[in-house]
Design an enzyme around this catalytic site. Structure first.
Site, PDB file in Angstrom:
ATOM      1  CG  ASP A 296      -1.941   1.137   1.203  1.00  0.00           C
ATOM      2  OD1 ASP A 296      -2.316   1.576   0.096  1.00  0.00           O
ATOM      3  OD2 ASP A 296      -2.358   1.584   2.279  1.00  0.00           O
ATOM      4  CG  HIS A 297       1.130   3.993  -3.032  1.00  0.00           C
ATOM      5  ND1 HIS A 297       0.385   4.073  -4.190  1.00  0.00           N
ATOM      6  CD2 HIS A 297       2.315   3.418  -3.385  1.00  0.00           C
ATOM      7  CE1 HIS A 297       1.089   3.590  -5.200  1.00  0.00           C
ATOM      8  NE2 HIS A 297       2.258   3.189  -4.732  1.00  0.00           N
ATOM      9  CG  PHE A 471      -7.557   5.798   0.839  1.00  0.00           C
ATOM     10  CD1 PHE A 471      -7.924   5.311   2.084  1.00  0.00           C
ATOM     11  CD2 PHE A 471      -7.473   7.166   0.685  1.00  0.00           C
ATOM     12  CE1 PHE A 471      -8.193   6.164   3.148  1.00  0.00           C
ATOM     13  CE2 PHE A 471      -7.736   8.033   1.736  1.00  0.00           C
ATOM     14  CZ  PHE A 471      -8.088   7.526   2.971  1.00  0.00           C
ATOM     15  CG  HIS A 472      -3.279   4.027  -3.850  1.00  0.00           C
ATOM     16  ND1 HIS A 472      -2.321   4.980  -4.152  1.00  0.00           N
ATOM     17  CD2 HIS A 472      -4.482   4.605  -4.109  1.00  0.00           C
ATOM     18  CE1 HIS A 472      -2.915   6.084  -4.571  1.00  0.00           C
ATOM     19  NE2 HIS A 472      -4.232   5.881  -4.550  1.00  0.00           N
ATOM     20  N   PRO A 473      -4.335  -0.316  -1.597  1.00  0.00           N
ATOM     21  CG  PRO A 473      -6.121  -1.396  -0.533  1.00  0.00           C
ATOM     22  CD  PRO A 473      -5.653  -0.047  -0.980  1.00  0.00           C
TER      23      PRO A 473
END
Length: 540
Positions: A296-297, A471-473
């Site tokens: 994730d980011h 919010f980038h899993p």
């Protein structure tokens, strides 16, 4: 819908970015029946269609799953909110609208990892096919596709000052982060048309809703993949309080995302056998990497008090200002209500060993204590730093065999030294931008974290106490050419016939940027592969 179909050729689970694209493209063939199952509802909330509506819907009690990670060891034991969204369109209905594909090097790296057919040259046609680019078609962009991609206009003097500041510290001006090179500073493009959000549901499902061979079932929470030996034959799901099932004559395709897709596989007995037994589930197929490799980011923010009233905080502070904002949108579809979660961006190499940009910066002309929170009472703006290629790895596991229990999420943010270095250097670069001539006239003071947080140790401490997800899993059902991969380059689950995964979870490594555009590309490419496979079988 008075009755639900008992079978279909393809059963797609999850109407997010990839699922909408996939289901719509498969249903272009009138000879196949497609059922799309979505746990959430239809996008009836008006804030889902107004671009800045993400501030209203991000933690909505109905539209969001409102998940949390386990206590994060490197973040002072904090639980990080992972909202994840349940509505047609999934995250594309609530995200920050930014259209960023990632770097060409990302996809070439996928190919090097054994993902044949996923190089930059291989995926570009699917990005172009999806796109309706406002600026027109060229070698990088397409027109006439379902997904609207447009410019944010007009740009404020404060936004132009940020872009000028990036150039002042030596970065090139870049008006297209999805063109020949990502590096530089410039305006973001967004998934919007004429001032309205263009989610994957708007782009793909709305034009397809008249097709009789596509059935979209909302409020359908998938609980188990139906298996006959080593073949997926359908989905068991809960709908209207009743347990239902649907058979898939050809394939089941999981599009639930990096949390829901591995979770459904684990609940169905597909995953690490020892962990499944511990959770009270009889293993059906030992596939150790299901739920592993989570990426994730991670972002850390800085907030600045603005010396001028040119921010959304200032405009929203008065009744007259709020009326003006509403009028701008009502009559012209412009103004602050069309703002995305970043109006300008900066892609830079903050580590000397990086061959391409390793960090993304978002400039937002407003400020709040947390994403989705209320605006500060002063004129302020935010600049965030986000490491693009983290080395930290987490995992998704089960709390037990009960399908109503949320997944256990361990992101393990900042567990890798490289990630800590990159985050600290990113925060330093934000301060360099703030100190430029272009920005100094706009800044009254650094509000958050403030001047007391100095040096590498101080900035790392700030990131630990306040950093969060962007919010980038991804990557929990990783694709690869090796036997240990969860899916092969055709997105077929290794060892289980009739089952594919097509969403962010298949990414071997997270793309260097926002993930929505890449997920839509995955849906487009998956549909093309599935249709080609079906045609090959028929020809044989």
């Amino acid at each position: 819908m008075s009755s639900l179909p008992e079978s279909a050729d393809y059963v797609v689970v999850g109407a997010g970015s990839a699922g909408c694209a996939l289901a719509a493209r498969l249903s272009e063939d009138p000879g196949v029946r497609v059922v799309l199952l979505e746990a959430g509802g239809r996008a009836t909330n008006p804030w889902l269609h107004v671009p800045i509506g993400y501030a209203k819907t991000m933690y909505h009690p109905v539209l969001s799953w409102n998940l949390q990670t386990e206590p994060e060891p490197e973040l002072e034991g904090r639980r990080i909110n992972w909202p994840r969204w349940r509505v047609l369109g999934g995250s594309s209905a609530i995200n920050g609208l930014l259209y960023v594909r990632g770097q060409h090097e990302d996809f070439d790296h996928w190919r090097q990892l054994g993902c044949t057919g996923w190089s930059a040259a291989d995926v570009l046609p699917f990005f172009r096919k999806a796109e309706d680019q406002q600026r027109g078609a060229d070698e990088w962009h397409g027109t006439g596709g379902p997904l609207a991609v447009s410019d944010l206009v007009p740009r404020s003097p404060l936004t132009e000052a940020f872009i000028a500041a990036g150039q002042e510290i030596g970065l090139p001006r870049n008006d297209d982060f999805n063109g020949a090179s990502q590096e530089g500073v410039g305006p973001f493009q967004v998934t919007a048309r004429a001032g309205w959000r263009c989610s994957a549901a708007t782009a793909y499902l709305r034009p397809a809703r008249g097709r009789r061979n596509l059935v979209v079932v909302t409020g359908a929470a998938a609980e188990r993949i139906l298996l006959e030996g080593r073949r997926a034959t359908g989905i068991q799901f809960r709908h209207g309080g009743a347990l239902r099932s649907i058979r898939a004559a050809r394939e089941v395709i999981l599009c639930g995302g990096a949390i829901a897709s591995p979770r459904l596989m684990l609940l169905s007995g597909i995953g690490p056998a020892a962990e499944l037994k511990e959770a009270g589930i009889e293993p059906a197929h030992d596939l150790p990497d299901v739920g592993r490799n989570l990426q994730d980011h991670f972002q850390a923010r800085m907030v600045f008090r603005c010396s001028r009233p040119g921010t959304l905080n200032a405009q929203m502070a008065t009744l007259l200002g709020r009326i003006g904002i509403g009028a701008q949108f009502a009559f012209n579809r412009t103004g602050p209500l069309t703002i995305s979660a970043g109006v300008a961006g900066l892609f830079a190499r903050v580590l000397p060993e990086s061959a391409s940009p390793d960090t993304q910066f978002h400039f937002i002309p407003f400020s709040a204590d947390k994403p989705g929170g209320g605006l500060h009472p002063f004129s302020g703006f935010t600049i965030s730093t986000c490491q693009l290629r983290p080395e930290s790895r987490g995992n998704i596991t089960l709390r037990g065999a009960d399908p109503t229990l949320p997944a256990v999420i361990r992101a393990n943010y900042l567990s890798a030294e490289l990630d800590r270095r990159c985050t600290v250097e990113g925060l330093k670069l934000i301060r360099r931008v703030a100190e430029t001539k272009a920005m100094r006239e706009w800044i009254e003071a650094e509000y958050f974290p403030g001047p007391d947080w100095q040096g590498d140790d101080g900035l790392l401490a700030h990131a630990r106490r306040a950093g969060t997800t962007i919010f980038h899993p991804t990557s929990t059902c990783r694709m690869g050419g090796d036997p240990g991969a969860v899916v092969d380059p055709e997105l077929r689950v290794n060892g289980i016939a009739g089952l594919r995964v097509a969403d962010a979870s298949i990414m071997p490594t997270v793309v260097s940027g926002n993930t929505n555009a890449a997920c839509i590309m995955i849906g487009e490419k998956a549909a093309a592969m599935i249709r080609a496979s079906a045609q090959a079988r028929q020809a044989a």
